[in-house]
Design a protein around this motif. Structure first.
Motif, PDB file in Angstrom:
ATOM      1  N   SER A  48       0.945  -1.067   0.240  1.00 45.89           N
ATOM      2  CA  SER A  48       0.119   0.061  -0.139  1.00 45.89           C
ATOM      3  C   SER A  48       0.806   1.230  -0.263  1.00 45.89           C
ATOM      4  N   ARG A  52      -0.569   4.831  -4.910  1.00 39.87           N
ATOM      5  CA  ARG A  52      -1.330   6.600  -4.691  1.00 39.87           C
ATOM      6  C   ARG A  52      -2.864   6.577  -4.269  1.00 39.87           C
ATOM      7  N   SER A  54      -6.491   4.104  -2.273  1.00 43.50           N
ATOM      8  CA  SER A  54      -7.238   3.848  -1.114  1.00 43.50           C
ATOM      9  C   SER A  54      -7.116   2.283  -1.062  1.00 43.50           C
ATOM     10  N   GLU A  56     -10.287   1.027  -0.202  1.00 45.36           N
ATOM     11  CA  GLU A  56     -10.998   0.748  -1.284  1.00 45.36           C
ATOM     12  C   GLU A  56     -11.255   0.600  -2.585  1.00 45.36           C
ATOM     13  N   TYR A  57     -10.545   1.169  -3.008  1.00 46.96           N
ATOM     14  CA  TYR A  57     -10.542   1.187  -4.408  1.00 46.96           C
ATOM     15  C   TYR A  57      -9.773  -0.545  -4.923  1.00 46.96           C
ATOM     16  N   LEU A  85     -16.960   5.783  -2.653  1.00 45.35           N
ATOM     17  CA  LEU A  85     -15.848   6.252  -1.968  1.00 45.35           C
ATOM     18  C   LEU A  85     -15.643   8.013  -3.104  1.00 45.35           C
TER      19      LEU A  85
END
Length: 87
Positions: A48, A52, A54, A56-57, A85
């Motif tokens: 992570s 760049r 999240s 959630e993405y 989002l």
């Protein structure tokens, strides 16, 4: 019979992955060919800290790239997830 909408969701997942990491989800696999990489079902997600985007993405991308089309999210579901989002 393959649902063409599920194929479109797969393609979208590949594009979203490429937007995040700058390469195909199958380019990171050592050796072999693309077909074998796809069939293996193992799609690497770099740490992570190198992203760049999240978590959630990443979740949306993973839902779109599920190997089994019956377990792959629908486009409607992905749009709902993406909308959350943005709010």
């Amino acid at each position: 019979k393959m649902d063409p909408k599920k194929c479109d969701v797969w393609s979208l997942g590949c594009v979203l992955y490429a937007m995040e990491f700058g390469l195909s989800p199958f380019e990171m696999q050592e050796g072999g060919n693309v077909k074998m990489s796809v069939l293996s079902g193992r799609i690497p997600f770099p740490s992570s800290s190198s992203s760049r985007f999240s978590a959630e993405y990443n979740s949306i991308v993973k839902k779109a790239l599920r190997i089994d089309p019956s377990k792959r999210s629908s486009l409607k579901s992905l749009i709902r997830d993406a909308s959350s989002l943005l709010s």
